[in-house]
Design a protein around this motif. Structure first.
Motif, PDB file in Angstrom:
ATOM      1  N   SER A 110       0.566  -1.422  -0.064  1.00  0.00           N
ATOM      2  CA  SER A 110       0.002   0.137   0.289  1.00  0.00           C
ATOM      3  C   SER A 110       0.622   0.978  -0.314  1.00  0.00           C
ATOM      4  O   SER A 110       0.192   2.215   0.071  1.00  0.00           O
ATOM      5  N   GLY A 111       2.105   1.068   0.302  1.00  0.00           N
ATOM      6  CA  GLY A 111       3.037   2.130   0.285  1.00  0.00           C
ATOM      7  C   GLY A 111       3.054   3.022   1.577  1.00  0.00           C
ATOM      8  O   GLY A 111       4.370   4.175   1.332  1.00  0.00           O
ATOM      9  N   ALA A 112       2.514   3.104   2.673  1.00  0.00           N
ATOM     10  CA  ALA A 112       2.596   3.606   3.528  1.00  0.00           C
ATOM     11  C   ALA A 112       4.250   3.775   4.189  1.00  0.00           C
ATOM     12  O   ALA A 112       4.364   3.622   4.704  1.00  0.00           O
ATOM     13  N   ASP A 113       4.042   1.671   3.956  1.00  0.00           N
ATOM     14  CA  ASP A 113       5.522   1.860   5.310  1.00  0.00           C
ATOM     15  C   ASP A 113       6.813   2.319   4.432  1.00  0.00           C
ATOM     16  O   ASP A 113       7.985   2.521   5.394  1.00  0.00           O
ATOM     17  N   LEU A 114       6.791   2.521   3.329  1.00  0.00           N
ATOM     18  CA  LEU A 114       7.751   2.925   2.145  1.00  0.00           C
ATOM     19  C   LEU A 114       7.437   4.802   2.441  1.00  0.00           C
ATOM     20  O   LEU A 114       8.797   4.948   3.361  1.00  0.00           O
ATOM     21  N   ALA A 115       6.884   4.957   2.632  1.00  0.00           N
ATOM     22  CA  ALA A 115       6.326   6.559   3.129  1.00  0.00           C
ATOM     23  C   ALA A 115       7.536   6.681   4.958  1.00  0.00           C
ATOM     24  O   ALA A 115       8.126   7.394   4.684  1.00  0.00           O
ATOM     25  N   LYS A 116       6.486   5.368   6.058  1.00  0.00           N
ATOM     26  CA  LYS A 116       7.722   5.927   6.858  1.00  0.00           C
ATOM     27  C   LYS A 116       8.918   5.298   7.037  1.00  0.00           C
ATOM     28  O   LYS A 116       9.335   5.836   7.551  1.00  0.00           O
ATOM     29  N   GLY A 117       8.973   4.255   6.232  1.00  0.00           N
ATOM     30  CA  GLY A 117      10.490   4.191   6.105  1.00  0.00           C
ATOM     31  C   GLY A 117      11.498   5.452   5.449  1.00  0.00           C
ATOM     32  O   GLY A 117      12.406   6.166   5.884  1.00  0.00           O
ATOM     33  N   LEU A 118      10.686   5.803   4.915  1.00  0.00           N
ATOM     34  CA  LEU A 118      11.358   7.546   4.233  1.00  0.00           C
ATOM     35  C   LEU A 118      12.018   8.765   4.612  1.00  0.00           C
ATOM     36  O   LEU A 118      12.605   9.301   4.740  1.00  0.00           O
ATOM     37  N   SER A 119      10.898   8.926   5.721  1.00  0.00           N
ATOM     38  CA  SER A 119      11.080  10.175   7.195  1.00  0.00           C
ATOM     39  C   SER A 119      11.172   9.511   8.050  1.00  0.00           C
ATOM     40  O   SER A 119      12.030  10.084   9.071  1.00  0.00           O
ATOM     41  N   SER A 120      11.495   8.605   8.136  1.00  0.00           N
ATOM     42  CA  SER A 120      12.659   8.294   8.830  1.00  0.00           C
ATOM     43  C   SER A 120      14.255   9.105  10.096  1.00  0.00           C
ATOM     44  O   SER A 120      14.927   9.054   8.408  1.00  0.00           O
ATOM     45  N   PRO A 121      14.388   9.207  10.633  1.00  0.00           N
ATOM     46  CA  PRO A 121      15.489  10.093  10.772  1.00  0.00           C
ATOM     47  C   PRO A 121      17.148   9.755  10.284  1.00  0.00           C
ATOM     48  O   PRO A 121      17.887  10.366   9.843  1.00  0.00           O
ATOM     49  N   GLN A 122      16.880   8.580  10.315  1.00  0.00           N
ATOM     50  CA  GLN A 122      18.080   7.549   9.613  1.00  0.00           C
ATOM     51  C   GLN A 122      18.547   8.384   8.204  1.00  0.00           C
ATOM     52  O   GLN A 122      17.543   8.860   7.434  1.00  0.00           O
ATOM     53  N   PRO A 123      19.721   7.980   8.066  1.00  0.00           N
ATOM     54  CA  PRO A 123      20.147   8.079   6.129  1.00  0.00           C
ATOM     55  C   PRO A 123      19.312   7.177   4.986  1.00  0.00           C
ATOM     56  O   PRO A 123      18.961   6.088   5.619  1.00  0.00           O
ATOM     57  N   SER A 124      18.390   8.136   4.198  1.00  0.00           N
ATOM     58  CA  SER A 124      17.949   6.545   3.307  1.00  0.00           C
ATOM     59  C   SER A 124      17.669   6.616   2.111  1.00  0.00           C
ATOM     60  O   SER A 124      18.576   7.850   2.016  1.00  0.00           O
ATOM     61  N   ALA A 125      16.989   5.756   1.373  1.00  0.00           N
ATOM     62  CA  ALA A 125      17.269   5.735   0.009  1.00  0.00           C
ATOM     63  C   ALA A 125      17.024   7.455  -0.645  1.00  0.00           C
ATOM     64  O   ALA A 125      15.785   8.013   0.008  1.00  0.00           O
ATOM     65  N   GLN A 126      18.266   6.762  -1.802  1.00  0.00           N
ATOM     66  CA  GLN A 126      17.815   8.343  -2.551  1.00  0.00           C
ATOM     67  C   GLN A 126      17.187   7.905  -3.839  1.00  0.00           C
ATOM     68  O   GLN A 126      17.827   8.020  -5.152  1.00  0.00           O
ATOM     69  N   LEU A 127      15.934   7.361  -4.089  1.00  0.00           N
ATOM     70  CA  LEU A 127      15.769   6.385  -4.888  1.00  0.00           C
ATOM     71  C   LEU A 127      15.499   7.237  -6.663  1.00  0.00           C
ATOM     72  O   LEU A 127      14.898   8.451  -6.404  1.00  0.00           O
ATOM     73  N   GLU A 128      15.687   6.995  -7.283  1.00  0.00           N
ATOM     74  CA  GLU A 128      16.139   7.447  -8.904  1.00  0.00           C
ATOM     75  C   GLU A 128      14.216   7.254  -9.486  1.00  0.00           C
ATOM     76  O   GLU A 128      14.310   7.336 -10.354  1.00  0.00           O
TER      77      GLU A 128
END
Lengths: 626, 163
Positions: free
Chosen positions: A343-361
């Protein structure tokens, strides 16, 4: 006023900002511009692709003066022409040939052996599907042949042996003994005996002459472990135990592994793989349908250098583990197409975490029908502003709000696919709000984010505030090269004529849009001159008149799809013959008023036209006669 | 504030802040050169006329607080849709001036100015046929018919003819 003369290096610098299709046009302007296009930076990694024909010989002679290049020659066979072509390649290009592929060919061993010893600089050899070479099993069986080939191919880096039905341990060993320093090996689609020899019914020993065995493959991997980084075992039905053995080959440090369509793989074997091959940068697990979120968690925990991951068609994957996946710092490309439960909700959760996160292209959520506007709205703000490709085909719940969000927050998009998102309407493309409430139309600023200071997940209230403001139209995506709006049936001429104005657009699909007329077609042709592929299938209002005005503007068109366009007639074929001299593909299936005779005439008139679909054209009878 | 004088090719003098002038790597190098000791300092970039010189100075003045441009990444696709609005307005000039600005930016080695001017020209080339490009820039087609046929025959992209 006469413009001052620009030196060649400056013309080259200007041309370096252009796409290759524009540079091709620029090279034909005058001699100094042609010379500028010969600049070294543009001539790197050029590959020439052509079917063998009588003009191939001259062409290959002309290539003799070029720097290193690649060749893809198709339709070779045992004829004397094919033999001569291969000979000429060896003579004129020889050590300057960087890459060679021979798709759709059936050459003899002898003719290839004439060529190979000359190719002393070859880096990549693609023998995909060349069953004729391996059928007899005698390829490279003679010592002197092996010596010649080894002399030439000792520095070969990439070897593609995919889809070879007759590859056996013997021929495999003979060939790989000539290529001792492989970096990349593909055995996709080959029959590999992972457990036992089906002809002898017992564990396979070395040197089977009927098929490739796992033991033999492991032996090769071990021998070349120091150089081998990339392995493709797609569609080989590799067993979990075999994958575990491969993962644990001593000294093997894989960076690139493709296991597409290996349906037997289990989560446990993936966990072992991740633990032992934690240097993986690219991993393709598409259509490994037994994998679940356990694999995703293993990947997220172990593969810290991962750049590209495909879980396409792995329908058992759910949201679980995706948040952890987003913390992988090097991740640039993620394919979750047809992961129906995401559903994408967890993608958003992961991207908004304070750790350095994926910079998707690159991100594909094709067919993830549970994706909703709220999640999309969060994602567009969290995804890096470097996102280049976004595939939301068949995300049927998305509405104009998502389109606004994409246009506002993802300005660097080069590829955008919104096919079958049926809720999208003109308002979305135009960046306007449907006037159901009193809102000030003069206020055209981009919408204020509900959370300027700290990103958090969007709620329904935030979405409500966004709804009342105007957004940015799709025109904001200035660098767009591919756009798919097929089956977004609510779109009309209003938005298409206003918004589809992209100077770099090459591929466009407007198929299955019943409301658009010739006005849209002409407007698109006028504003998107770089189009190479245009799909207008199932658009009942497109007619010959529109084609007559549009096609003269589309000089670069190579692929045109007009299936089921009933108001398109033989007239259009004449117009195509006149203006689209680069056309390679044409689809006029099921067009009532197009005759097969005219189509044949067109094939004769256009030099590059290869693929024409005209099934059921001319009102042909749909009933099948058995 | 220390200043430096720029002398155009036709003899006019323009005064500009040293810090602004240093956006030109050529000038920066000259100023740091050991042989440069004069109190009343001036630089004569060749081929930069008195019409172009003030424009270059204007651009550099507007961009004086810009961060240094990043190194060109060979693998990254270059974009032309990112010209700042002020630069777009600034470059609404006739073609001759645009080309002179390119030459000046090239000689003076001002990467930012060279990039936006070249991107502007690239945008004028996009989507056009060779004939349209010639018309836009008033270029003469100096290929002979034979040469033109030959050039089209050996393209450097993926064209191929059927039998």
């Amino acid at each position: 006023m006469e413009s001052p003369y620009l030196p060649t290096e400056i013309i080259s610098y200007i041309l370096s900002f252009l796409h290759i299709t524009d540079r091709k046009e620029a090279s034909l302007v005058c001699k100094s511009w042609y010379d500028a296009c010969q600049d070294h930076q543009f001539q790197k990694n050029v590959t020439f692709k052509f079917p063998v024909s009588t003009s191939s010989l001259d062409f290959i002679c002309a290539l003799a003066r070029r720097p290193r290049c690649g060749l893809v020659i198709s339709h070779l066979d045992g004829s004397s022409l094919s033999r001569r072509v291969l000979l000429e390649v060896g003579l004129h290009l020889g050590p300057r040939l960087d890459r060679l592929a021979l798709p759709g060919s059936s050459i003899t061993e002898a003719s290839l052996l004439v060529l190979l010893p000359h190719l002393t600089g070859l880096r990549k050899l693609d023998l995909q599907g060349l069953d004729s070479l391996f059928m007899s099993g005698a390829f490279l069986s003679r010592e002197e042949h092996r010596r010649q080939v080894q002399n030439a191919l000792r520095n070969l880096e990439e070897l593609d042996l995919s889809d070879l039905r007759y590859l056996s341990d013997l021929s495999f060993n003979r060939l790989t003994s000539c290529t001792p320093r492989l970096c990349s090996l593909s055995l996709a689609g080959c029959h590999i005996a992972f457990e036992f020899d089906p002809y002898r019914g017992c564990p396979v020993g070395f040197g089977s002459s009927a098929l490739v065995s796992l033991r033999n493959l492991l032996s090769l991997l071990q021998k070349q472990a120091s150089t081998l980084h990339s392995l493709d075992l797609s569609r080989t039905s590799i067993t979990p135990e075999s994958l575990r053995s491969i993962a644990q080959v001593p000294g093997l440090r894989l960076e690139d592994l493709s296991l597409r369509g290996c349906k037997e793989l289990t989560d446990y074997s993936m966990e072992i793989l991740c633990k032992h091959q934690n240097g993986l940068k690219r991993l393709d697990l598409s259509a490994c349908t037994e994998l679940t979120s356990r694999t995703v968690l293993a990947v997220a925990t172990e593969l810290k250098e991962l750049r590209s991951l495909s879980l396409s068609q792995d329908w058992k994957i759910t949201d679980k583990g995706l948040a952890e996946l987003m913390t992988l710092p090097c991740l640039r490309s993620l394919d979750l197409s047809e992961c129906l439960h995401v559903s994408g909700a967890d993608l958003a959760k992961g991207l908004s975490s304070p750790q350095p996160s994926a910079q998707l292209e690159t991100l594909s959520l094709r067919n993830c029908a549970y994706i909703r506007d709220a999640v999309m709205f969060s994602l567009t703000q969290l995804l890096s502003r470097n996102l280049r490709e976004l595939d939301l085909t068949s995300c049927i719940c998305l509405t104009d709000l998502s389109v606004h969000a994409i246009a506002t927050y993802l300005p660097a998009l080069v590829v955008l696919r919104l096919g079958w998102c049926k809720e999208i309407s003109d308002w979305g493309l135009l960046g306007m709000v449907e006037p159901t409430k009193d809102c000030d139309p003069r206020d055209k600023k981009p919408p204020i984010l509900p959370f300027q200071e700290k990103t958090r997940l969007v709620t329904e209230e935030d979405l409500g505030a966004f709804r009342d403001q105007e957004g940015v139209s799709l025109l904001a995506l200035r660098g767009l090269q591919e756009l798919d709006l097929s089956a977004c049936s609510r779109l009309t001429d209003t938005s298409i004529t206003q918004v589809l104005r992209f100077p770099d657009l090459q591929r466009l699909s407007l198929s299955m849009l019943p409301e658009i007329s010739d006005d849209s077609l002409v407007s698109v042709a006028y504003h998107c001159r770089s189009l190479t592929s245009l799909a207008l299938s199932h658009c009942p209002q497109i007619s010959d008149q529109g084609m007559a005005r549009a096609l003269p503007l589309l000089h670069r068109l190579q692929h045109l799809f007009l299936a089921c366009c009933d108001t398109v007639t033989n007239e259009t074929l004449s117009i195509i013959a006149l203006h689209c001299d680069r056309l390679r593909t044409l689809d006029v299936s099921m067009c009532k008023d197009i005759t097969v005779h005219q189509v044949d005439l067109l094939l004769f008139q256009l030099p590059f036209l290869e693929k024409v679909q005209c099934r059921f054209a001319n009102g042909a009878d749909f009933t099948v006669v058995l | 504030m220390p200043t430096i004088k720029l002398q155009s090719s036709d003899g006019e003098m323009f005064e500009v802040d040293v810090e602004i002038a240093k956006q030109s790597v050529t000038i920066k190098t000259m100023l740091e050169g050991k042989w440069y000791t004069g109190v009343d300092r001036w630089v004569t970039p060749p081929n930069v006329s008195s019409l172009i010189c003030p424009q270059v100075i204007q651009w550099c003045t507007h961009h004086k607080d810009d961060p240094p441009p990043p190194e060109d990444d060979e693998n990254k696709e270059k974009r032309t849709d990112d010209i700042p609005v002020w630069d777009q307005e600034f470059l609404k000039v006739d073609q001759g001036t645009l080309f002179e600005l390119i030459l000046a930016a090239n000689y003076l080695d001002i990467k930012g100015l060279l990039d936006v001017t070249c991107k502007t020209v690239a945008n004028m080339i996009k989507g056009k046929t060779p004939e349209e490009i010639r018309k836009t820039f008033n270029i003469k087609n100096d290929f002979t018919e034979e040469e033109e046929a030959q050039v089209k025959q050996v393209p450097f992209t993926l064209w191929h003819k059927k039998k």
